[in-house]
Enzyme design. Structure first.
Site, PDB file in Angstrom:
ATOM      1  N   ASP A 166      10.375  -6.636  -5.419  1.00 27.44           N
ATOM      2  CA  ASP A 166      10.097  -5.363  -6.090  1.00 27.44           C
ATOM      3  C   ASP A 166       9.790  -5.651  -7.554  1.00 27.44           C
ATOM      4  O   ASP A 166      10.432  -6.512  -8.153  1.00 27.44           O
ATOM      5  CB  ASP A 166      11.345  -4.453  -5.979  1.00 27.44           C
ATOM      6  CG  ASP A 166      11.024  -2.986  -6.182  1.00 27.44           C
ATOM      7  OD1 ASP A 166      10.382  -2.651  -7.191  1.00 27.44           O
ATOM      8  OD2 ASP A 166      11.430  -2.166  -5.325  1.00 27.44           O
ATOM      9  N   GLY A 211      11.099   1.546  -8.547  1.00 29.05           N
ATOM     10  CA  GLY A 211      12.394   1.248  -7.917  1.00 29.05           C
ATOM     11  C   GLY A 211      13.461   1.072  -8.997  1.00 29.05           C
ATOM     12  O   GLY A 211      13.154   1.035 -10.189  1.00 29.05           O
ATOM     13  N   SER A 241       5.309   0.892  -3.190  1.00 25.59           N
ATOM     14  CA  SER A 241       4.263   1.792  -3.722  1.00 25.59           C
ATOM     15  C   SER A 241       4.932   2.897  -4.517  1.00 25.59           C
ATOM     16  O   SER A 241       5.984   3.394  -4.115  1.00 25.59           O
ATOM     17  CB  SER A 241       3.453   2.451  -2.605  1.00 25.59           C
ATOM     18  OG  SER A 241       2.495   3.336  -3.179  1.00 25.59           O
ATOM     19  N   ASN A 274      -1.760  -8.990   0.556  1.00 27.80           N
ATOM     20  CA  ASN A 274      -0.847 -10.108   0.293  1.00 27.80           C
ATOM     21  C   ASN A 274       0.330 -10.122   1.269  1.00 27.80           C
ATOM     22  O   ASN A 274       0.753 -11.185   1.731  1.00 27.80           O
ATOM     23  CB  ASN A 274      -0.314 -10.037  -1.143  1.00 27.80           C
ATOM     24  CG  ASN A 274      -1.394 -10.350  -2.168  1.00 27.80           C
ATOM     25  OD1 ASN A 274      -2.339 -11.087  -1.877  1.00 27.80           O
ATOM     26  ND2 ASN A 274      -1.274  -9.784  -3.356  1.00 27.80           N
ATOM     27  N   GLY A 323      -0.844 -11.270   4.510  1.00 25.11           N
ATOM     28  CA  GLY A 323      -1.074 -12.718   4.418  1.00 25.11           C
ATOM     29  C   GLY A 323       0.231 -13.493   4.542  1.00 25.11           C
ATOM     30  O   GLY A 323       0.288 -14.521   5.222  1.00 25.11           O
ATOM     31  N   ALA A 329       4.570   0.813   5.792  1.00 20.36           N
ATOM     32  CA  ALA A 329       5.014   2.177   5.487  1.00 20.36           C
ATOM     33  C   ALA A 329       3.780   2.975   5.069  1.00 20.36           C
ATOM     34  O   ALA A 329       3.291   2.837   3.955  1.00 20.36           O
ATOM     35  CB  ALA A 329       6.040   2.156   4.363  1.00 20.36           C
ATOM     36  N   TYR A 336      -3.469   7.511  -3.999  1.00 15.55           N
ATOM     37  CA  TYR A 336      -2.394   7.212  -3.039  1.00 15.55           C
ATOM     38  C   TYR A 336      -2.920   7.327  -1.604  1.00 15.55           C
ATOM     39  O   TYR A 336      -2.764   6.413  -0.792  1.00 15.55           O
ATOM     40  CB  TYR A 336      -1.243   8.193  -3.258  1.00 15.55           C
ATOM     41  CG  TYR A 336      -0.030   7.953  -2.382  1.00 15.55           C
ATOM     42  CD1 TYR A 336       0.716   6.791  -2.497  1.00 15.55           C
ATOM     43  CD2 TYR A 336       0.376   8.912  -1.457  1.00 15.55           C
ATOM     44  CE1 TYR A 336       1.842   6.590  -1.705  1.00 15.55           C
ATOM     45  CE2 TYR A 336       1.504   8.711  -0.667  1.00 15.55           C
ATOM     46  CZ  TYR A 336       2.240   7.549  -0.798  1.00 15.55           C
ATOM     47  OH  TYR A 336       3.353   7.351  -0.014  1.00 15.55           O
TER      48      TYR A 336
END
Ligand code: UDP
Length: 335
Positions: A46, A51, A90, A114, A117, A129, A160
């Site tokens: 994060d 957050g 996000s 990413n 990957g 999500a 978004y």
């Protein structure tokens, strides 16, 4: 010599290793708690842009938990085995993604690339999500997964909505092209402890206003609807989805629908506040209705929400009552 890992070897051998992007957010931190209960070890990644470490403070010192501060829109390097990648990073509230439109687009696009990957490199299962915002201001009600949505790509919510739609397309491409085991959950409005009081969403906004004696700011005439799911129900639906063999999107949310005005009145009654309702301008492209059709989740996962609104909202209000520093900052900012 064995591969380096963030965990001691005995921990890695005990059970699956999960990477949770957005791990210190509202949903990421609840998902982490559930995964730890299921016997996983968890690496939370994060960048703390929305957050907060207060959501993960209780995990400090847990041998099966690691926190890595990193922006997943940049290449993610993690040593050791990974069995599951859960992409929850996000900004997720309208005021956050209005303030952070480019990071929101990047984490939905580059962050998804990413994290896919990473999952591919590790041979891990992947869960994205996604969101009911994929349906935009919907012309079909309630929303079923086969509805393609009504999104304004260039409106204020476009950063978004389109990022998440791109994320779904990218996830399906990795599933089809690379034969990866991927899942997509479309999350509807969720509430509960650990939401940020000042994230602007209606649940913390009204509760914060009621608890600090400010007017409850109803946008528009308040006749727009939302359907609120308690966080433990949502996490249970998501965990069940991760254990399924289904790769197309699945709605997870609570079909119990109400108008925003009704929601405000519930908050007034339960908090016994003297705060009045005050009407404000409706933000552009605010969806007029929203209710998940959860037939797919019911049939596929044997899942449906269990926590009644009357219980969940009382728990959430109690949580916010205990957040004295957040309440003080909220009262200050609302002035
Ligand atoms: N809303 C409101 N007052 C507020 C915050 C939100 O009336 O202070 C409304 C908003 O216009 C929307 C609904 O509540 O119709 C839900 O908004 P939220 O930001 O929680 O998330 P959304 O479901 O729109 O993504």
């Amino acid at each position: 010599m064995s591969e380096p890992s963030l965990f001691p070897r005995d921990v890695v051998e005990q059970g699956p290793v999960s990477v949770v992007t957005g791990g210190s957010g509202f949903l990421g931190s609840h998902l982490t708690d559930r995964l730890l209960k299921e016997g996983h070890s968890v690496i939370a990644v994060d960048n703390l842009v929305t957050g907060n470490t207060r959501n993960i403070g209780h995990l400090a010192g847990n041998a099966r938990y690691r926190f890595v501060k990193h922006d997943v829109s940049q290449h993610i390097f993690l040593p050791g085995k990974v069995d599951y990648v859960w992409h929850f990073a996000s900004p997720a509230s309208p005021i956050d993604y209005l303030e952070l439109p480019i990071p929101t687009l990047k984490v939905g696009a580059l962050g998804t690339h990413n994290s896919l990957g990473l999952a591919k490199a590790k041979g891990a299962k992947y869960l994205l999500a996604s969101t009911s915002e994929c349906y935009g201001d919907p012309l079909i009600h309630p929303q079923r997964e086969d509805y393609w949505g009504n999104v304004n790509p260039i409106g204020p919510r476009g950063c978004y909505d389109e990022a998440k739609r791109f994320a779904e397309a990218m996830t399906m491409a990795y599933h089809r092209y690379h034969k990866m085991d991927t899942k997509i959950v479309r999350i509807f409005n969720t509430y509960g402890p650990r939401m940020r009081l000042r994230d602007g969403r209606v649940v913390p906004a009204f509760i914060g206003q009621a608890l600090t004696g400010r007017p409850l700011t109803v946008f528009g005439d308040g006749r727009q609807t939302r359907s609120f799911c308690y966080v433990s129900d949502l996490i249970d639906g998501i965990f069940r989805l991760s254990q399924s063999n289904f790769h197309e999107p699945v709605n997870v949310g609570n079909p119990h629908e109400m108008t925003i005005l009704e929601f405000g009145q519930h908050v007034q009654r339960i908090t016994e506040t003297k705060s009045e309702i005050e009407f404000r301008a409706l933000p552009q492209d605010d969806p007029k209705v929203r209710q998940p059709d959860i037939s797919r989740a019911k049939a596929l996962l044997g899942w449906e929400p269990k926590v009644p609104f009357a219980e969940g909202i009382v728990d959430t209000i109690e949580y916010f009552r205990g957040q004295e520093d957040q309440l003080a900052a909220f009262a200050q900012a609302e002035r």
